[in-house]
Design a protein around this motif. Structure first.
Motif, PDB file in Angstrom:
ATOM      1  N   ASP A  22       0.402  -1.524  -0.105  1.00 43.27           N
ATOM      2  CA  ASP A  22      -0.208  -0.327  -0.024  1.00 43.27           C
ATOM      3  C   ASP A  22       0.376   0.858   0.001  1.00 43.27           C
ATOM      4  OD1 ASP A  22      -2.093  -1.763   0.086  1.00 43.27           O
ATOM      5  OD2 ASP A  22      -2.390  -1.687   2.385  1.00 43.27           O
ATOM      6  N   THR A  23       2.071   1.166  -0.145  1.00 41.27           N
ATOM      7  CA  THR A  23       2.987   2.218  -0.744  1.00 41.27           C
ATOM      8  C   THR A  23       3.539   2.244  -2.106  1.00 41.27           C
ATOM      9  OG1 THR A  23       5.245   1.600   0.266  1.00 41.27           O
ATOM     10  CG2 THR A  23       3.111   2.350   1.629  1.00 41.27           C
ATOM     11  N   GLY A  24       4.176   3.212  -2.733  1.00 40.98           N
ATOM     12  CA  GLY A  24       4.810   3.491  -3.882  1.00 40.98           C
ATOM     13  C   GLY A  24       6.457   4.095  -3.304  1.00 40.98           C
ATOM     14  N   PHE A  37       4.169   1.529  -8.012  1.00 42.64           N
ATOM     15  CA  PHE A  37       2.896   1.038  -6.008  1.00 42.64           C
ATOM     16  C   PHE A  37       2.634  -0.770  -6.073  1.00 42.64           C
ATOM     17  CE2 PHE A  37       2.109   5.247  -7.812  1.00 42.64           C
ATOM     18  CZ  PHE A  37       1.646   6.255  -6.005  1.00 42.64           C
ATOM     19  N   LEU A  59       4.552  11.603  -6.818  1.00 43.58           N
ATOM     20  CA  LEU A  59       3.561  10.776  -7.223  1.00 43.58           C
ATOM     21  C   LEU A  59       3.503   9.996  -6.116  1.00 43.58           C
ATOM     22  CD1 LEU A  59       1.680  11.222 -10.516  1.00 43.58           C
ATOM     23  CD2 LEU A  59       0.774  13.052  -8.105  1.00 43.58           C
ATOM     24  N   SER A  60       4.661   9.046  -6.463  1.00 45.18           N
ATOM     25  CA  SER A  60       4.832   7.420  -6.247  1.00 45.18           C
ATOM     26  C   SER A  60       4.748   7.937  -4.322  1.00 45.18           C
ATOM     27  CB  SER A  60       6.698   7.648  -5.842  1.00 45.18           C
ATOM     28  OG  SER A  60       7.287   8.150  -5.555  1.00 45.18           O
ATOM     29  N   GLY A  62       2.494  10.154  -3.147  1.00 41.20           N
ATOM     30  CA  GLY A  62       1.410   9.937  -2.087  1.00 41.20           C
ATOM     31  C   GLY A  62       0.565   8.670  -1.471  1.00 41.20           C
ATOM     32  N   VAL A  64      -2.295   5.979  -0.955  1.00 42.39           N
ATOM     33  CA  VAL A  64      -3.127   5.421  -2.010  1.00 42.39           C
ATOM     34  C   VAL A  64      -4.586   4.444  -1.464  1.00 42.39           C
ATOM     35  CG1 VAL A  64      -1.431   4.789  -3.020  1.00 42.39           C
ATOM     36  CG2 VAL A  64      -1.905   3.211  -1.594  1.00 42.39           C
ATOM     37  N   VAL A  73      -3.618   7.072  -6.244  1.00 43.21           N
ATOM     38  CA  VAL A  73      -3.500   7.934  -5.196  1.00 43.21           C
ATOM     39  C   VAL A  73      -3.668   9.010  -5.348  1.00 43.21           C
ATOM     40  CG1 VAL A  73      -1.543   8.397  -7.315  1.00 43.21           C
ATOM     41  CG2 VAL A  73      -0.771   8.103  -4.720  1.00 43.21           C
ATOM     42  N   SER A  75      -2.296  12.887  -4.724  1.00 44.92           N
ATOM     43  CA  SER A  75      -1.264  13.429  -4.947  1.00 44.92           C
ATOM     44  C   SER A  75      -0.678  14.368  -3.445  1.00 44.92           C
ATOM     45  CB  SER A  75      -0.597  14.855  -6.249  1.00 44.92           C
ATOM     46  OG  SER A  75       0.019  15.968  -5.950  1.00 44.92           O
ATOM     47  N   HIS A  81      -6.519  13.187  -7.630  1.00 49.54           N
ATOM     48  CA  HIS A  81      -5.948  11.768  -7.647  1.00 49.54           C
ATOM     49  C   HIS A  81      -6.329  11.665  -8.825  1.00 49.54           C
ATOM     50  CE1 HIS A  81      -8.582  12.997  -4.195  1.00 49.54           C
ATOM     51  NE2 HIS A  81      -8.377  11.904  -3.791  1.00 49.54           N
ATOM     52  N   LEU A  84      -4.818   4.965 -10.851  1.00 47.82           N
ATOM     53  CA  LEU A  84      -3.164   3.796 -11.067  1.00 47.82           C
ATOM     54  C   LEU A  84      -2.891   2.805 -11.936  1.00 47.82           C
ATOM     55  CD1 LEU A  84      -2.255   2.830  -7.043  1.00 47.82           C
ATOM     56  CD2 LEU A  84      -1.889   4.743  -8.522  1.00 47.82           C
TER      57      LEU A  84
END
Length: 116
Positions: A22-24, A37, A59-60, A62, A64, A73, A75, A81, A84
């Protein structure tokens, strides 16, 4: 991870375990920043990392979640939003980003070319 092209012609980015669920994370691919992600245990998505509203590579980082049945995601700067799956900006579609082909090969996350 060094630039490793897999037998499928995709670029190896990292091991799945390198991305917390649940992350990027951000990957640099031929000069393009790509936000990759991991949703849940094995679901992967990839979009451009640059937020077109802020002109910042964020964005990585942000948050999710889901919005109207879409995996998105938000920002971290202006909170728009991005879908994805498609890269569409839900609030301003003219500011959408590219979605990239991404999948698992064994336990390795691999990227292909942008889908549009």
């Amino acid at each position: 991870m060094d630039d490793i092209v897999t037998t499928s012609g995709m670029l190896a980015i990292c091991d799945l375990d390198d991305i917390v669920p649940d992350t990027g994370v951000c990957a640099l691919v031929n000069g393009d920043q790509v936000a990759v992600f991991r949703i849940g245990e094995r679901e992967l998505y990839a979009i451009d990392n640059v937020d077109p509203h802020a002109a910042a590579s964020v964005l990585s980082r942000g948050l999710v979640g889901s919005l109207a049945g879409r995996v998105v995601v938000a920002s971290p700067i202006y909170k728009q939003h991005f879908d994805l799956r498609t890269g569409e900006c839900l609030e301003a579609p003219e500011h959408s980003v590219r979605a990239w082909a991404v999948r698992l090969e064994g336990n390795t996350v691999v990227l292909g070319r942008p889908e549009r």
